[in-house]
Structure formats: structure tokens, C-alpha cells
Design an enzyme around this catalytic site. Structure first.
Site, PDB file in Angstrom:
ATOM      1  N   HIS C  14      59.123  50.389  44.008  1.00 50.73           N
ATOM      2  CA  HIS C  14      60.490  49.885  44.242  1.00 50.73           C
ATOM      3  C   HIS C  14      61.485  50.797  43.517  1.00 50.73           C
ATOM      4  CE1 HIS C  14      60.714  47.049  40.432  1.00 50.73           C
ATOM      5  NE2 HIS C  14      60.207  48.212  40.139  1.00 50.73           N
ATOM      6  N   CYS C  33      64.861  52.818  36.016  1.00 55.72           N
ATOM      7  CA  CYS C  33      64.472  52.105  37.239  1.00 55.72           C
ATOM      8  C   CYS C  33      65.406  52.456  38.388  1.00 55.72           C
ATOM      9  CB  CYS C  33      64.464  50.598  36.990  1.00 55.72           C
ATOM     10  SG  CYS C  33      63.300  50.114  35.705  1.00 55.72           S
ATOM     11  N   HIS C  39      59.745  54.238  41.736  1.00 58.87           N
ATOM     12  CA  HIS C  39      58.528  54.302  40.927  1.00 58.87           C
ATOM     13  C   HIS C  39      57.703  53.072  41.329  1.00 58.87           C
ATOM     14  CE1 HIS C  39      61.255  51.577  38.888  1.00 58.87           C
ATOM     15  NE2 HIS C  39      60.179  50.975  38.432  1.00 58.87           N
ATOM     16  N   HIS C  41      54.274  50.028  40.348  1.00 55.70           N
ATOM     17  CA  HIS C  41      53.527  49.241  39.359  1.00 55.70           C
ATOM     18  C   HIS C  41      52.221  48.734  39.965  1.00 55.70           C
ATOM     19  CE1 HIS C  41      56.903  49.016  36.541  1.00 55.70           C
ATOM     20  NE2 HIS C  41      57.697  48.699  37.544  1.00 55.70           N
ATOM     21  N   ASP C  79      51.039  44.857  49.408  1.00 57.52           N
ATOM     22  CA  ASP C  79      50.095  45.808  48.815  1.00 57.52           C
ATOM     23  C   ASP C  79      50.257  47.214  49.379  1.00 57.52           C
ATOM     24  OD1 ASP C  79      48.053  46.623  47.138  1.00 57.52           O
ATOM     25  OD2 ASP C  79      46.524  46.287  48.667  1.00 57.52           O
ATOM     26  N   HIS C  80      50.403  48.179  48.479  1.00 61.36           N
ATOM     27  CA  HIS C  80      50.589  49.594  48.847  1.00 61.36           C
ATOM     28  C   HIS C  80      51.877  49.824  49.630  1.00 61.36           C
ATOM     29  CE1 HIS C  80      46.426  50.021  47.482  1.00 61.36           C
ATOM     30  NE2 HIS C  80      46.646  51.314  47.410  1.00 61.36           N
ATOM     31  N   GLU C 125      54.343  42.531  35.704  1.00 64.19           N
ATOM     32  CA  GLU C 125      54.776  43.834  36.218  1.00 64.19           C
ATOM     33  C   GLU C 125      54.212  44.966  35.361  1.00 64.19           C
ATOM     34  OE1 GLU C 125      59.216  45.295  37.304  1.00 64.19           O
ATOM     35  OE2 GLU C 125      58.747  45.161  35.182  1.00 64.19           O
TER      36      GLU C 125
END
Lengths: 136, 136, 136, 136, 136, 136
Positions: C14, C33, C39, C41, C79-80, C125
Site C-alpha cells: 500500500h 509511508c 511498500h 507488509h 493476498d499478494h 501490520e
């Protein structure tokens, strides 16, 4: 309502010994924690805040500002310190982790100015021992 | 060859300060670890042994006997202790975790009588710092 | 009453940037951020359900069915993925983890048909940041 | 109010199978947990107690006494045991972790004599599954 | 010989896609990691150094200086970054964690001036995936 | 050279008892692990592979293919099983974790067809016990 829990770490030493008890009572009550020269721990501390998320920023609290506040109120005072010698509040109060939790909570409330509410403090002393303060 | 790594825990305090250095040099070199009254850690220690598995018992080492030996040689001496005050070897030697690892390794070898070989000692001082001793 | 907490994992990226703020305000508010390309997580998510245990089966909830539901409602979507680009709800809403928690909670409630009650969602996170949604 | 959570560990085996269901229903309902010879887990258990801290000792509860009680009431009974064969309560009750939590909670309350209140029991069966008992 | 392993953390995003392969080959080879907008991870990195302990200071390496060096060579470059867009070395090289490990190792060696030897770099991408670089 | 370590999990039960020993010798040697009905563990297994990274794909090994192989050779056989009853190799061999490691290693080598080399298997039985197999 949203709650964020932020983790911190510090290391410190302490000795459990009450001036109101005899040597034998201290040894019996605190066991190894009463050894004369003290011992220490890697403490991990969780600070929780809760409230409404700001619609414009998507944030509940400015974590950078929270970190600066926690650092000033708690970490700088306790990190790499000996509680019995370095912390005035533990001159006459035994620095058990129960009392440490209370003292840390008091320091966090002292100048709290965030709109989010301080919603719990948890101190982990060892892998097996967790201490939590709750307002009743 | 099989290797077993067994985990142990102890808590202790120390202060990093060298009598061979000036106050300013100590403060510069050790930083917060030089604060006058010391601090402490939850240490976790891993002891590895290796060798051939006994075909009759399916065991490499008697873990109960290993625990008793490690307890006697290391844990009873260091647990809930102040290294600078309680451990004679740290009278003149700075109790850095490098030196602690060496001292623990020395004590483990001292009366080692297991057929399995002592194959490494690792001391974790904090989540970020791991110290390992290797025979060259 | 019994409560079961089940853990899930997904990875995603995100970028925190609000169209309602200037470049300078975004940089100030979100710091690293806000870096232009984003970037990511490893998120870990805990879903809690509570209720009465079925006397015949000894079960509070069919965990296999819960997993299938959570996979369909949340994991397959996130996911991904890149939240800003792949998730329609984050076109105009900043994908902070506060807002992510709310969106995940909304998706979990959407077609909830279990007799056990959805009793909390927690998103971790990073090792230091945990986000929790609570019904008031 | 202060709350302390203390961690314990035990290992045990169980098989999920209900005498009130057919073979096909058991296989369908419990999946791999219904395999005929059972399987096992490393259980970790958290016992929480809460109350007022004793002003003289700085302690909420005598952790040594708590450990001895938990050991007598729970650990000695369950550790290295097969629940279906060794625990009388699981003769007719399926030893799901929901039921295990209830049984452990019952045993903890049975002779509870601490001034601090028993404030929650949590059983972690695997990294992903946590079971918690709450008084309503 | 003593070895110290020091832990670091950074977060980043990447997309696995090779310009030398067709779309179908990329999708087949990289699976979810080939999704068009990328995803990210919380990376944890371990840097090991080994050598002789300084008899005067009891130290193998100045950890503060090591942290400053690792921060300058690695963390500032990768933290909160998108590898494909922000790291020049990944313009033509697929940013798999194998290649990331090699690139990080190269950067660590680039201006290494410590007397202790750089003795291994390990990158943990997820709880299940660890990448390690070894000199042969 | 690059090394990747991939983590797996399975749960199983076992009883340590040797037909070559008397009841008293078994009780003495294996302690609680000799209780008649057995007990179990959450096992975590790490499989390491090493070799040269493919320049075109940036990959050392196809992790999906590795997972499928490990699942077929190990997980499907051991997960949710009783070693003494379900695994033919443990009819006459005591299923200690030393022997379990050897048996898992044998199964992994059996049909290994990856270009990367199988470079170590580690089995964690409990938080404190890790077993590792090394080729000499």
C-alpha cells in the site's frame, strides 16, 4: 471504535526487598528476586489507544507523536536503569512489576494530550509473566 | 550425525565498565550500558550436542541429565544474579555478553562427561543480539 | 461462553497518500509511508468468534467452513495485492491499517451465516503495530 | 485493578470421535482429527488473575503458590497424557479443545483459595488456534 | 572465535516479473508474486560478524557503529521502498529474495571496515521463508 | 552459494517404549514419555536447500514444487498420525525425535530430483528441543 496497540522495549534491573519486612520474610516472600545485588529483565510494553478514526487522514493517532511521548515519559527514565536506585518512586515502594505497571501508567497519563484515549498498558517481564493495568 | 539443541533461560544484571578506561572512555564506549547502577536482561541460552544416536534407546543424550548438568554449572550461578558482584570471574573482566559466552562455555566444558560432544553455545541477550561461541 | 481466535496471513502493499492533502502535508503526515511507489507488509489477521459449544460435537464453529469463508471474503481479495490499485474501496479512501481493518470487518460481516458470533478482528501490520476493531 | 497472566505448557494427545455419530459423520465432522489412533499437540495455557495489589508486598498473587496449584490441578493430570484414555471426563465427552478449556477451567475453580480472582483461561492448541473461556 | 548476529528490520514491496519471459511463463513461474501491481513484506535481516574479542573492552564489534553502517548501506535504501522502481539494480534483475540477498550482501561488503569479519547475511521474507548467503 | 530454508508444520503423537527393555528400564529411561497411552506434539520442520541461483528466473528452487514434494513424502504420512501405530518404520524402532529426524531425512532423499541440494533438516519438537540431521 478502533484500538491500536503499539509495542515498546526497555531493559532494566531491580531487587525485590521490603524495608517493612525482616530478612527472613523478604527471602521467603520474594525468593531469588530478593538476592542482594538484584537482577534484570528485557521488558516489553504495549500501550493501547482507542477512539474514532479521522476520516480525512485514516489515522487514529499520530504514531510518531505517540512514540515521542512514550519515549519522554517512560523509556528515557527506565531504559538501562536500576529501578531501586534510579527511580525516586521506588525509594519506598517495592519495584515489583505490579508497581512498575502502576508507575508507568501514571507517567503515561500525566501529560496525555492525544484525542485518542489511553486504553490499557501491558508489561511483559518474562515470556511467562504479563502484567496489565485496568481502570475499573 | 545428529545434533540436538536444548534451550534454557536465566535472568541477570550487569554493568559494562572497564577499570582500565577513564570515565569518559567508558561512557563513550559502552553508552547506556555504562549507567552507574547497571541494568539486566532475560537471557536465553542454547546448548547444542552432537554425536551418534544410541541404536537401542533412540537417544543421542539423556536430556534430563543434560538439564541437571547445565543447571548445576550455569543456571544456579547466573540466574537472578548480578554478574559484576556475584561472579568472581567478572571482578576484573568486563561482563559483556562476549565474555559471558566464553565463561559459560568454560563452565560447560569443565566437567563434561557425556558421550555426545558439546557442539556450540548461543546466548541471546535481546531480541536483536545473539552471541555464539565456536571452536576454531 | 467460549471464544475461539483463528489466525490467518496475507501479504500486500500500500501507499499512504490522501488526494485531499498537498504533497507537503502528505509527506509530513505519512512520512516514509508516503514514498511514491509504496511498500508492503506481512499481515497477520486474527478472527474471533464466540458462542455456545454444541454439546453433541464439542465444537463452537466448523473451523474448515470458517477458513473457507475468510478465504473467500478476505484472503483471495487482499493476498499478494496492492491495496491502492487492486481494492476498489481504496480508490478514494487512504489504505491505512485503520481503514483496512474496517474494510476487512465489513467484508466478514457481509455474508456471515455462522451461529457463532463474529467477536473481533485484529490486524497485525508489523511486530509493533496491532489494529483492532470493536463494536461499541 | 491489576491483572497478571501466567503461562504454562503441557503436551498431550487426543482423538476426536463421538459415539453418538456414525463413522461417516465422524470422518466428515472431524476430518484428520478423527484418524483412528489420534494425534497430539504442544498446548500452551494462560491463566489470568486480577484484583488489588497488596500495598505492603507489591504483589497481586504469590506466583509460586499459583504455579503449585495449577500444577496440581491441571499439569500433572494432562501433561504427557492421552485425553481419551487418561482423563475420566473424556470417556463420554469428545476432547475437543472447547471441552478441554471447560474442563481445565472447572479444575482451576474447584479449590481456588487465592484472594485474587481467576480472570480467564486461554488454551493455545496450535499457532493458529486459541480457545478462551469467559464467564457470562 | 566468537560470532555475533544482529537483527534488523525493513518493509518493502516488489513484483516478480522477468522481461525475458512471456506473460504466460511469468504467471506460471511466479504465481501470485507476478500479480501486476506487486505486494510487499516485513523483512527481517540478520547480519553476522565473527572474530576475536578485544581483551580490553570485551567487545567483538562496536554495535552502534555496525548499526550506523548497516543503516547507511541497506536500511535507508530499502526501507519503505518498492524494489522494482526504487532500486537501480533491479531494473533488469528480478527482485526475488535470492537476488535481494545477493544485493544486500554486496552493499554490506562494499565499504566494510570493521576488524571483525562479515560472516553471513540472512533475510527472512515470511515466517516460512529464510534466505541465506554463504561464501564458498 | 545461496541457501533457502522453508518451514513446515505437522502434528502427531508417539509413545517412547523399547521392546528390548524391561518395564522398569523403560520408565526410568523415558520418564513421562513412556506413559502407556502416549502423548503428542506440534512439530515444526525446516528443510534447507542450497545451490546456485538461476540467472534467468532469480530462483534457487521452485518453492511450490518443493512444497508438493515435502507434502507427499512427509506431511501426508505424519500429519495427525500416531507414529507407533501408523508408521511402519516405527514398529521396531522407538519413535524418538532423533529417529523421526532420520526417517524424515530418508524420505526426503528418496526421490529428490531438484537441482538444488538438500542441505539439512531440522525438527522442532517443543519450544526447547530442536533436532538436526547432518551428513558427515
Amino acid at each position: 471504535m478502533t484500538r491500536i496497540t503499539r509495542g515498546y522495549r526497555f531493559v532494566a534491573s531491580h531487587r525485590l526487598h521490603s524495608a517493612q519486612l525482616t530478612e527472613a520474610e523478604n527471602a521467603e516472600l520474594y525468593g531469588k528476586c530478593n538476592y542482594p545485588f538484584g537482577h534484570g529483565h528485557n521488558y516489553s510494553m504495549e500501550v493501547s489507544v482507542s477512539g474514532e478514526v479521522d476520516g480525512r487522514t485514516g489515522r487514529l493517532v499520530d504514531i510518531g507523536a505517540l512514540d515521542a511521548y512514550v519515549d519522554r515519559q517512560v523509556i528515557q527514565t527506565f531504559d538501562h536503569r536500576d529501578m531501586n536506585q534510579d527511580i525516586p518512586q521506588f525509594r519506598d515502594v517495592v519495584p515489583t512489576t505490579e508497581n512498575l505497571s502502576r508507575e508507568i501508567s501514571r507517567r503515561l497519563k500525566e501529560e496525555w494530550k492525544f484525542t485518542a484515549v489511553l486504553d490499557g498498558v501491558r508489561i511483559r517481564e518474562t515470556e511467562r509473566n504479563l502484567f496489565e493495568l485496568r481502570e475499573t
